[in-house]
Motif scaffolding. Sequence first.
Motif, PDB file in Angstrom:
ATOM      1  N   LEU A 123      19.157   0.140   7.537  1.00 35.94           N
ATOM      2  CA  LEU A 123      17.431  -0.142   7.609  1.00 35.94           C
ATOM      3  C   LEU A 123      16.939   1.251   6.896  1.00 35.94           C
ATOM      4  CD1 LEU A 123      15.169  -1.788   8.218  1.00 35.94           C
ATOM      5  CD2 LEU A 123      15.051  -0.446  10.335  1.00 35.94           C
ATOM      6  N   ARG A 124      17.454   2.272   7.192  1.00 38.28           N
ATOM      7  CA  ARG A 124      16.733   3.799   6.795  1.00 38.28           C
ATOM      8  C   ARG A 124      17.084   3.572   5.161  1.00 38.28           C
ATOM      9  NH1 ARG A 124      19.353   8.954   8.726  1.00 38.28           N
ATOM     10  NH2 ARG A 124      18.463   8.014  10.560  1.00 38.28           N
ATOM     11  N   TRP A 125      18.142   3.175   4.300  1.00 36.30           N
ATOM     12  CA  TRP A 125      18.186   3.157   3.098  1.00 36.30           C
ATOM     13  C   TRP A 125      17.448   1.894   2.467  1.00 36.30           C
ATOM     14  CZ3 TRP A 125      19.648   6.869   0.188  1.00 36.30           C
ATOM     15  CH2 TRP A 125      20.664   7.999   0.620  1.00 36.30           C
ATOM     16  N   LEU A 126      17.413   0.766   3.192  1.00 37.51           N
ATOM     17  CA  LEU A 126      16.432  -0.233   2.567  1.00 37.51           C
ATOM     18  C   LEU A 126      14.998   0.330   2.496  1.00 37.51           C
ATOM     19  CD1 LEU A 126      16.277  -3.484   2.101  1.00 37.51           C
ATOM     20  CD2 LEU A 126      15.600  -3.614   4.526  1.00 37.51           C
ATOM     21  N   LEU A 127      14.567   0.977   3.706  1.00 35.53           N
ATOM     22  CA  LEU A 127      13.309   1.276   3.543  1.00 35.53           C
ATOM     23  C   LEU A 127      13.096   2.403   2.455  1.00 35.53           C
ATOM     24  CD1 LEU A 127      12.116   1.948   7.281  1.00 35.53           C
ATOM     25  CD2 LEU A 127      11.782  -0.195   5.702  1.00 35.53           C
ATOM     26  N   PHE A 128      14.104   3.321   2.215  1.00 35.94           N
ATOM     27  CA  PHE A 128      13.690   4.379   0.976  1.00 35.94           C
ATOM     28  C   PHE A 128      13.767   3.550  -0.383  1.00 35.94           C
ATOM     29  CE2 PHE A 128      16.242   6.727  -2.164  1.00 35.94           C
ATOM     30  CZ  PHE A 128      15.220   7.878  -2.326  1.00 35.94           C
ATOM     31  N   TRP A 129      14.903   2.757  -0.600  1.00 38.24           N
ATOM     32  CA  TRP A 129      14.891   2.110  -1.874  1.00 38.24           C
ATOM     33  C   TRP A 129      13.867   1.024  -2.165  1.00 38.24           C
ATOM     34  CZ3 TRP A 129      17.201   4.580  -5.438  1.00 38.24           C
ATOM     35  CH2 TRP A 129      18.471   5.303  -5.141  1.00 38.24           C
ATOM     36  N   ARG A 130      13.194   0.436  -1.002  1.00 38.01           N
ATOM     37  CA  ARG A 130      12.263  -0.403  -1.229  1.00 38.01           C
ATOM     38  C   ARG A 130      10.969   0.384  -1.678  1.00 38.01           C
ATOM     39  NH1 ARG A 130      10.890  -5.358  -2.277  1.00 38.01           N
ATOM     40  NH2 ARG A 130       9.087  -6.076  -1.216  1.00 38.01           N
ATOM     41  N   PHE A 131      10.578   1.501  -1.241  1.00 34.53           N
ATOM     42  CA  PHE A 131       9.539   2.491  -1.668  1.00 34.53           C
ATOM     43  C   PHE A 131       9.711   2.751  -3.107  1.00 34.53           C
ATOM     44  CE2 PHE A 131       7.549   6.291  -2.528  1.00 34.53           C
ATOM     45  CZ  PHE A 131       6.323   6.108  -2.090  1.00 34.53           C
ATOM     46  N   VAL A 132      10.937   2.964  -3.351  1.00 41.02           N
ATOM     47  CA  VAL A 132      11.160   3.287  -5.086  1.00 41.02           C
ATOM     48  C   VAL A 132      11.017   2.165  -5.783  1.00 41.02           C
ATOM     49  CG1 VAL A 132      13.255   4.030  -6.696  1.00 41.02           C
ATOM     50  CG2 VAL A 132      13.011   5.373  -4.257  1.00 41.02           C
ATOM     51  N   GLN A 133      11.528   1.105  -5.328  1.00 43.15           N
ATOM     52  CA  GLN A 133      11.298  -0.030  -6.246  1.00 43.15           C
ATOM     53  C   GLN A 133       9.873  -0.477  -6.564  1.00 43.15           C
ATOM     54  OE1 GLN A 133      12.020  -3.953  -4.076  1.00 43.15           O
ATOM     55  NE2 GLN A 133      13.268  -4.677  -5.809  1.00 43.15           N
ATOM     56  N   ALA A 134       9.145  -0.543  -5.202  1.00 40.67           N
ATOM     57  CA  ALA A 134       7.753  -0.872  -5.501  1.00 40.67           C
ATOM     58  C   ALA A 134       6.943   0.208  -6.240  1.00 40.67           C
ATOM     59  CB  ALA A 134       6.983  -0.919  -4.151  1.00 40.67           C
ATOM     60  N   PHE A 135       7.160   1.410  -6.177  1.00 41.85           N
ATOM     61  CA  PHE A 135       6.622   2.582  -6.827  1.00 41.85           C
ATOM     62  C   PHE A 135       6.732   2.253  -8.374  1.00 41.85           C
ATOM     63  CE2 PHE A 135       6.450   6.767  -8.935  1.00 41.85           C
ATOM     64  CZ  PHE A 135       5.440   7.228  -8.421  1.00 41.85           C
ATOM     65  N   GLY A 136       7.909   1.979  -8.954  1.00 41.13           N
ATOM     66  CA  GLY A 136       8.582   1.813 -10.074  1.00 41.13           C
ATOM     67  C   GLY A 136       7.537   0.650 -10.751  1.00 41.13           C
ATOM     68  N   CYS A 137       7.260  -0.408 -10.169  1.00 40.46           N
ATOM     69  CA  CYS A 137       6.539  -1.520 -11.051  1.00 40.46           C
ATOM     70  C   CYS A 137       5.242  -1.514 -10.626  1.00 40.46           C
ATOM     71  CB  CYS A 137       7.281  -2.758 -10.282  1.00 40.46           C
ATOM     72  SG  CYS A 137       6.953  -3.316  -8.510  1.00 40.46           S
ATOM     73  N   ALA A 138       4.603  -0.484 -10.037  1.00 42.57           N
ATOM     74  CA  ALA A 138       3.373  -0.364  -9.314  1.00 42.57           C
ATOM     75  C   ALA A 138       2.269  -0.389 -10.784  1.00 42.57           C
ATOM     76  CB  ALA A 138       3.132   0.724  -8.618  1.00 42.57           C
ATOM     77  N   GLY A 139       2.650   0.157 -11.800  1.00 38.36           N
ATOM     78  CA  GLY A 139       1.680   0.404 -12.649  1.00 38.36           C
ATOM     79  C   GLY A 139       1.540  -0.988 -13.520  1.00 38.36           C
ATOM     80  N   GLY A 140       2.098  -1.916 -13.336  1.00 37.91           N
ATOM     81  CA  GLY A 140       1.997  -3.447 -14.104  1.00 37.91           C
ATOM     82  C   GLY A 140       0.496  -3.661 -14.067  1.00 37.91           C
ATOM     83  N   VAL A 141      -0.249  -3.561 -13.206  1.00 33.54           N
ATOM     84  CA  VAL A 141      -1.504  -4.109 -12.887  1.00 33.54           C
ATOM     85  C   VAL A 141      -2.630  -3.125 -13.622  1.00 33.54           C
ATOM     86  CG1 VAL A 141      -3.509  -4.830 -11.556  1.00 33.54           C
ATOM     87  CG2 VAL A 141      -1.117  -5.823 -11.025  1.00 33.54           C
TER      88      VAL A 141
END
Length: 421
Positions: A123-141
Amino acid sequence: MCSSEESPLLEGDRVHIPDDLDTVYSRFSKAQKNMVVFAVSFAGLLPMFVTGTFVPSIPQIAHDLDSTGTAVSLAVSLSVFANAIGGLVWSAYSSFYGRRPMYLWGMPILCMGSFGVAASTSLRWLLFWRFVQAFGCAGGVSVGAAAIGDIYKVEQRGTAMGIFFGACLLGVALSPITGGTAAHYWSWRSLQWSLGLWGFIEIETSHSRSGGISEPTAPFNFVWINPFSSIWLLRSPNIMAVTLANASAMVTEYVLLIPIAYTIVTVFLLFDMFRTQVASPIAGRLSDTMIEKWKARRKGIWVPEDRLRAVLVGGLLVPLSVCLSGLITTYIDGPWGLILNLLCFFMNGIGVSCKLVAFRAIILAPVTAAVLPSIETLGLVATNNIATMIAILGYGLIVLTIRYGDRMRAWVDVGYTVMDT
């Protein structure tokens, strides 16, 4: 001296956009502009799609990681937070380095985060990589909206924005279907690997301005830009009023969405895809029409609040639709109840799109959690009536902004003029 609605709201804010400034927007042909809108819309769909596809996979993820659904659902809240932070960061730096580098830097981060989520063993790594994933695509809008503003004149921008946001909202409608289907017939890990293979977007639309964007041929030089400085724009009563009105409209969206998604999921999702593709362009075109109409009345002069005049018509559909939907759902059964409810959804889509544009998410977060408990405690009609009153208050804020926009702008100078638009 008496003034009328055809008079500028504030003498100091009267702006006639000269022809030489308009020539900036002729840099791209119509076909090139359409390609830009298509590409940035594709990228704008990502943040909502990445978030939405994760939710149906939570039970499967909890089982695979030997955790609980409650713990895994923290990844959803974390991704919303990452989207808020990332949107501010990417948009701030796109104003200096240009739009294209933000896509080039963000997409690899999205891919890396998606691969990390797919390979997570705890779960720890899931939460970390989930933050990275969302941060990367956040500029789309945020970056996509800025790119459209770069290539369209003010009286053409609303239509393009409507198409763009229609595509972004398509991610909301498609993500539950995609995520649920992948979790049931495939694997949540395979879905994340697929997201990691999403392509890179290469677009540059920024204008060259003095003291602004770095030249493409210049050597890279990192410049610190405070990504949170834009939050202070909320000091402006105009911006705060429009933001709150926008949030009030979205409250009705979730009040309609959450309970119906539990009853007629397939019909609702298919219709939701249709209405987002129709309502957003209609609302965008209405806003452009208002700009053109009032600019012509003032002989080439326009004010920022002109675009809000489209809400005077479409905004009334928001409280009306949510109020009628509560009554229809409670008292009308069968096919007629379904048809009338879908009509209310369409009306709400047009009204919300008229208002659509980190702060809104903060308001909506507790609202979405309170919808079902409110329905269970107060009933559907009472809950919808509460949402109706909130929407009416939001509509009132728009009316006040249109009527007294000049005085409200005079209270706080946020450092922007309509020349920059």
